[in-house]
Design an enzyme around this catalytic site. Structure first.
Site, mmCIF file in Angstrom:
data_model
loop_
_atom_site.group_PDB
_atom_site.id
_atom_site.type_symbol
_atom_site.label_atom_id
_atom_site.label_comp_id
_atom_site.label_asym_id
_atom_site.label_seq_id
_atom_site.Cartn_x
_atom_site.Cartn_y
_atom_site.Cartn_z
ATOM 1 N N GLU A 49 16.605 -72.794 -5.239
ATOM 2 C CA GLU A 49 17.859 -72.676 -6.186
ATOM 3 C C GLU A 49 17.032 -73.263 -7.617
ATOM 4 O OE1 GLU A 49 21.264 -71.785 -6.365
ATOM 5 O OE2 GLU A 49 20.487 -70.690 -4.573
ATOM 6 N N CYS A 204 26.559 -56.202 -10.588
ATOM 7 C CA CYS A 204 27.278 -56.386 -12.068
ATOM 8 C C CYS A 204 26.205 -57.129 -12.726
ATOM 9 C CB CYS A 204 28.249 -57.505 -11.418
ATOM 10 S SG CYS A 204 29.457 -57.864 -13.016
ATOM 11 N N CYS A 211 29.353 -50.188 -11.628
ATOM 12 C CA CYS A 211 30.899 -50.523 -11.045
ATOM 13 C C CYS A 211 31.193 -49.561 -10.078
ATOM 14 C CB CYS A 211 31.638 -50.365 -12.359
ATOM 15 S SG CYS A 211 31.200 -51.509 -13.886
ATOM 16 N N CYS A 214 30.534 -51.380 -6.718
ATOM 17 C CA CYS A 214 31.178 -52.648 -6.591
ATOM 18 C C CYS A 214 32.447 -52.721 -5.646
ATOM 19 C CB CYS A 214 31.427 -53.483 -8.049
ATOM 20 S SG CYS A 214 32.021 -55.090 -8.024
ATOM 21 N N CYS A 220 39.056 -55.271 -11.027
ATOM 22 C CA CYS A 220 38.125 -55.723 -12.043
ATOM 23 C C CYS A 220 38.688 -55.473 -13.558
ATOM 24 C CB CYS A 220 36.888 -55.287 -12.008
ATOM 25 S SG CYS A 220 35.807 -56.008 -13.400
#
Length: 361
Positions: A49, A204, A211, A214, A220
């Protein structure tokens, strides 16, 4: 925060349908073979991370493998000298991340017996671990419910709900955290968080989002508007100031003079070339170190971009002789030109040293 205006059933049912769609997409299309996922220990998740902040996965993977081989545990990282940690970090940039990682490992060794704490607040209190990183460690590495909001997740949520404003603003960040909290499930939390990061990274995307792939397309607001790239609102642009410096490439035979930078600030703790003002006399700078300049040559300038300013580096190559009696401090040394990777240096310094090697038999 209903899933979609006019959706049938209760809001809880709508949220559950949305979670199920995200998890089903993740099972089929998510990233399941990232090196820090096998095994996904709290330590490996934490290191990944931190490395992934401001850095792409493809860049991070080889660094992560090298880092894990040398520092397989928090205790191994804590016990290592900072210089060695920085040497393995060299090239990733944003070196405060590495310094904080090292400091946090020492806290973990001294306060928690070498294991990352299981308490979310205790994680967030460690150096360099913010709220989202703590949530990633807690969920991905420790199997507990926790909310994350990295850059990818911010982008997905901002488009999904058409959240106006730059996410760096407090009110906008508060809204995005509330949305993340609203949707994050207790069941399969780790998979859900990974799915949201994967959606932002692979579908995204910042430019030209896909899209049609997705699972949130029908829900959305950004997609419905026909201009999903309008969200999130970009950071207001400010012209970064330009600074200048002269780097002295002092070569004595097959050795070059390096100086360690102060522990904080730009390139803190890294080895660099001696610097001087652009209009300073390089021969005088060399003389201050007890060196005589035999030959000098100007190299083309380099421009290096930092987050808050840009730096023009004007290198000058100086072949020198003399004993260099002033070169006695522990933060100044002669290093063989061919001794690559021995010490942590900043990226532009590494490029200058590589050029020096090319022109030195």
């Amino acid at each position: 925060m209903a899933d979609r205006p006019g959706a049938p059933g209760t809001e809880e049912e709508a949220v559950n349908r949305t979670r199920a769609a995200i998890l089903a997409w993740f099972d089929r299309h998510g990233r399941h073979d990232l090196p820090w996922q096998h095994p996904a220990t709290p330590y490996r998740v934490w290191v990944s991370e931190v490395m992934l902040q401001q850095t792409q996965v493809a860049t991070v993977v080889p660094y992560f493998h090298r880092f894990m081989r040398r520092f397989p545990s928090p205790r191994a990282l804590a016990d290592a000298p900072q210089e060695e940690v920085l040497a393995l970090w060299a090239g990733l940039g944003y070196y405060a991340r590495a310094r904080n990682l090292h400091r946090a490992a020492q806290h973990i060794r001294d306060q928690y017996g070498g294991e990352l704490p299981a308490d979310l607040d205790a994680l967030e209190a460690l150096p360099g671990i913010g709220r989202s990183t703590a949530g990633a460690i807690h969920s991905l590495g420790q199997g507990r419910r926790a909310v994350i909001l990295d850059g990818n997740v911010k982008r997905v949520l901002a488009r999904w709900h058409a959240v106006d404003g730059w996410p760096g603003r407090t009110a906008v960040a508060r809204r995005l955290w509330a949305l993340a909290e609203h949707y994050t499930p207790a069941h399969r939390c780790a998979d859900y968080n990974q799915a949201m990061m994967d959606l932002g990274a692979t579908v995204c995307t910042r430019r030209t989002p896909r899209c049609h792939e997705c699972p949130l397309q029908a829900r959305c607001a950004g997609h419905a508007s026909g201009r999903p790239e309008a969200w999130p609102t970009p950071k207001p642009k400010r012209r970064r100031p330009l600074r200048q410096t002269r780097m002295l490439i002092l070569q004595h035979g097959d050795r070059v003079l390096l100086q360690r930078r102060p522990p904080s600030g730009v390139w803190g703790g890294l080895w660099s070339l001696p610097e001087a003002a652009v209009d300073a006399d390089p021969k005088s700078a060399a003389a201050a170190l007890g060196l005589k300049v035999d030959q000098a040559g100007h190299w083309p300038p380099l421009r290096h971009a930092f987050s808050h300013f840009e730096l023009d580096i004007h290198p000058i190559h100086l072949r020198v002789s003399g004993a260099g009696q002033a070169v006695k401090e522990s933060d100044t040394l002669w290093q063989s030109i061919h001794d690559t990777g021995a010490r942590a240096v900043a990226a532009p310094v590494a490029r200058l040293l590589e050029r020096l090697r090319e022109y030195t038999p």
